[in-house]
Design a protein around this motif. Sequence first.
Motif, PDB file in Angstrom:
ATOM      1  N   ALA A  17      45.400  38.721  26.269  1.00  0.00           N
ATOM      2  CA  ALA A  17      46.352  39.339  25.347  1.00  0.00           C
ATOM      3  C   ALA A  17      47.555  39.879  26.102  1.00  0.00           C
ATOM      4  O   ALA A  17      47.457  40.234  27.284  1.00  0.00           O
ATOM      5  N   PHE A  59      44.343  36.198  22.181  1.00  0.00           N
ATOM      6  CA  PHE A  59      44.993  36.751  21.003  1.00  0.00           C
ATOM      7  C   PHE A  59      46.017  35.723  20.528  1.00  0.00           C
ATOM      8  O   PHE A  59      45.905  34.547  20.862  1.00  0.00           O
ATOM      9  N   SER A 102      43.650  43.599  27.794  1.00  0.00           N
ATOM     10  CA  SER A 102      43.248  42.593  28.786  1.00  0.00           C
ATOM     11  C   SER A 102      42.927  43.212  30.139  1.00  0.00           C
ATOM     12  O   SER A 102      42.926  42.516  31.158  1.00  0.00           O
ATOM     13  N   TYR A 115      37.662  39.993  15.743  1.00  0.00           N
ATOM     14  CA  TYR A 115      37.674  41.451  15.703  1.00  0.00           C
ATOM     15  C   TYR A 115      38.021  41.996  14.324  1.00  0.00           C
ATOM     16  O   TYR A 115      37.715  43.144  14.019  1.00  0.00           O
ATOM     17  N   THR A 171      48.917  32.107  27.898  1.00  0.00           N
ATOM     18  CA  THR A 171      47.536  31.949  27.428  1.00  0.00           C
ATOM     19  C   THR A 171      46.788  30.951  28.299  1.00  0.00           C
ATOM     20  O   THR A 171      45.644  31.194  28.708  1.00  0.00           O
ATOM     21  N   ASP A 176      39.430  46.262  22.934  1.00  0.00           N
ATOM     22  CA  ASP A 176      38.758  45.716  24.110  1.00  0.00           C
ATOM     23  C   ASP A 176      37.588  44.839  23.669  1.00  0.00           C
ATOM     24  O   ASP A 176      37.349  44.656  22.473  1.00  0.00           O
ATOM     25  N   GLU A 177      36.863  44.329  24.639  1.00  0.00           N
ATOM     26  CA  GLU A 177      35.796  43.372  24.337  1.00  0.00           C
ATOM     27  C   GLU A 177      34.593  44.010  23.639  1.00  0.00           C
ATOM     28  O   GLU A 177      33.724  43.308  23.117  1.00  0.00           O
ATOM     29  N   GLY A 207      45.669  43.700  21.709  1.00  0.00           N
ATOM     30  CA  GLY A 207      44.603  43.431  22.653  1.00  0.00           C
ATOM     31  C   GLY A 207      44.676  44.197  23.960  1.00  0.00           C
ATOM     32  O   GLY A 207      45.753  44.562  24.440  1.00  0.00           O
ATOM     33  N   ARG A 246      38.711  34.934  25.011  1.00  0.00           N
ATOM     34  CA  ARG A 246      39.096  35.378  23.676  1.00  0.00           C
ATOM     35  C   ARG A 246      40.615  35.617  23.618  1.00  0.00           C
ATOM     36  O   ARG A 246      41.094  36.735  23.787  1.00  0.00           O
ATOM     37  N   ASN A 261      39.193  39.130  27.027  1.00  0.00           N
ATOM     38  CA  ASN A 261      40.388  39.036  26.193  1.00  0.00           C
ATOM     39  C   ASN A 261      41.553  38.457  27.000  1.00  0.00           C
ATOM     40  O   ASN A 261      41.703  38.746  28.193  1.00  0.00           O
ATOM     41  N   THR A 285      38.434  33.749  19.568  1.00  0.00           N
ATOM     42  CA  THR A 285      39.711  34.100  18.951  1.00  0.00           C
ATOM     43  C   THR A 285      39.732  35.588  18.657  1.00  0.00           C
ATOM     44  O   THR A 285      38.683  36.185  18.365  1.00  0.00           O
ATOM     45  N   SER A 286      40.917  36.185  18.700  1.00  0.00           N
ATOM     46  CA  SER A 286      41.027  37.611  18.366  1.00  0.00           C
ATOM     47  C   SER A 286      40.682  37.868  16.905  1.00  0.00           C
ATOM     48  O   SER A 286      40.384  39.006  16.527  1.00  0.00           O
TER      49      SER A 286
END
Length: 323
Positions: free
Chosen positions: A238, A174, A283, A126, A218, A135-136, A281, A172, A236, A122-123
């Motif tokens: 997003a 968002f 991506s 972060y 998503t 970013d990741e 995010g 992951r 990600n 999940t975002s």
Amino acid sequence: MVKILVTGADGFIGSHLCESLVKKGFCVRALSQYNSFNFWGHLEKSEFLKDIKLISGDLRDSFFCAKLVKDIDVVFHLGALIAIPYSYIAPQSYVDTNIQGTLNMLEAAKNEGVSKFIHTSTSEVYGSAIYTPIDEKHPLQPQSPYSASKISADMMALSYYNSFDLPVIVARPFNAYGPRQSARAIIPSIITQILSGQKEIKLGDLSPKRDLNFVLDTCEGFISLLNLNNFGEVFNIASGIEYSMQEVLDKILKLTNKEVKIITDKQRLRPKNSEVTRLLGDSSKLKAKTSWSSKISIDEGLALTISYIEKNLSEYKSGIYNV
């Protein structure tokens, strides 16, 4: 035919993912959390239910998980407790489901030799953005018991790649929104209160900014990971666009052609250091490896969400704060 298991299949994103996979011709086994009512959540009314092998059970039971994964090629692990406010009240349950449940699924997948294990992050891991777009490589910040449990689950999943060569990819996403989302989330909470005819609606902090991605976008992001063998990596999912919750509220009011008074409800406010103020995010890593992109605009997505809730308003309890 590729056999795919989806945990958390009876939930918001999980149910849409199951349907998207069926449409693409995959053989889908779906886990719905066991209950004595034989209630299958959002799959209950799915037009694709006959094409899905539905199993009721509990991720917290390792013996059950071992049976669940038999003869499965790919696991989409979405099963989790996700409500942030409830994690303040019942953090132990988040450890039991999100960490122990993930461990059970990883061990079962390892023993059964699955070809791919796509773990859902999940975002929220972060925390409030230190830099944007996120970013990741952005630091992980546990600003709630929920996000702490998901960070732990993510690390457990990656440890199974490093320790046992389990083919793990971490997805992951968002902030997903759309039809079927629980009223615990702000968008359906706003819509249900407005459509119920309330002239004063109760909300929390409207200043946080979120990267909102329509649920079907998503799901396509999840499915795009099926084509990758970038094991041990995080991706990600997003939209790359952020909106404050005030901006979202204004859009919903315009789409519904309503005027309401906003009341700040203290019980809907997160503790000061727990609120995530901004999520935007990046991506680009996923886009570089696949053809995925977010396609449904916020206005189109909100219109679809409003239409769904309007048709199913009786299933919501707009007068009760859904923790």
